[in-house]
Design an enzyme around this catalytic site. Structure first.
Site, PDB file in Angstrom:
ATOM      1  CE  LYS A  81      -3.645   2.350   0.032  1.00 20.09           C
ATOM      2  NZ  LYS A  81      -3.660   3.610   1.020  1.00 20.09           N
ATOM      3  CD  GLU A  88      -2.943   8.267  -4.051  1.00 18.41           C
ATOM      4  OE1 GLU A  88      -3.305   9.442  -3.159  1.00 18.41           O
ATOM      5  OE2 GLU A  88      -3.362   7.132  -3.764  1.00 18.41           O
TER       6      GLU A  88
END
Length: 207
Positions: A81, A88
């Site tokens: 993550k 991102e």
């Protein structure tokens, strides 16, 4: 199950502490934001495989189609993550810089409509482009503060890359760009202007 953006090395420590107490622990990277909570999220799960199998039916019901995965032993869920968030940030920065160039152009481009156009068939179509469209329809860029919140995950990714000597210029620069948003006076640029004036006679621009 820790479904937050926790530091993966701390998750390994928590796993050890819980195991000594007879408690099973899973580190679960969770993505999807508000929309994911409503329509199905993406989960990356680390920990003992036996513990994962216990919660697998729950994750199946909470996730988007093909949106959950056992990624490996303890720490792997939060680590994957972390890398997800680093990617991102690079994507966010690239889109933001593109919007800045569009705003600076001599063309009177309808930015929300352009984002809608890019969301249909273009190579860069994505949920982030869709969010850019809706954000531009709801807000005028000139009315917003440039301040960007830092939740520290990308800093952890940069520290990991430095430790492992992995070259990540785009992700590292996206983290540094956050600090630019904290300096409305842009002191560093003023300092550069002073030095350039001193050695080359380049003009100083006053407010």
């Amino acid at each position: 199950v820790d479904g937050g953006n926790s530091f993966w090395k701390k998750s390994v420590e928590r796993y050890t502490d819980f195991k000594e107490q007879g408690i099973q622990f899973l580190d679960c990277g969770t993505s999807g934001g508000i929309e994911g909570a409503r329509k199905g999220a993406c989960f990356m799960v680390g920990g003992d495989k036996a513990a994962f199998l216990i919660v697998k039916p729950i994750l199946h019901d909470l996730s988007a189609k093909d949106g959950f995965m056992y990624v490996g032993p303890t720490g792997a869920g939060h680590f994957t993550k972390l890398i997800h968030n680093a990617i991102e940030f690079g994507m966010l920065q690239a889109i933001g810089e593109g919007v800045a160039m569009l705003e600076a152009s001599d063309y009177d481009i309808n930015l929300p409509e352009l984002m809608r156009n890019w969301s249909n068939g273009s190579v860069i179509r994505s949920w982030l482009i869709e969010l850019m469209e809706s954000g531009l329809r709801a807000n005028k860029l000139k009315t917003l503060s440039p301040y960007v919140e830092d939740t520290r995950e990308v800093r952890w990714a940069v520290e990991f890359a430095l430790e492992k000597e992995v070259w990540i210029p785009v992700i590292a620069q996206s983290e540094l760009a956050l600090y630019r948003s904290r300096d409305p006076e842009n002191i560093s640029s003023k300092a550069v202007a002073l030095m350039r004036n001193g050695f080359g006679g380049h003009p100083l621009h006053k407010k």
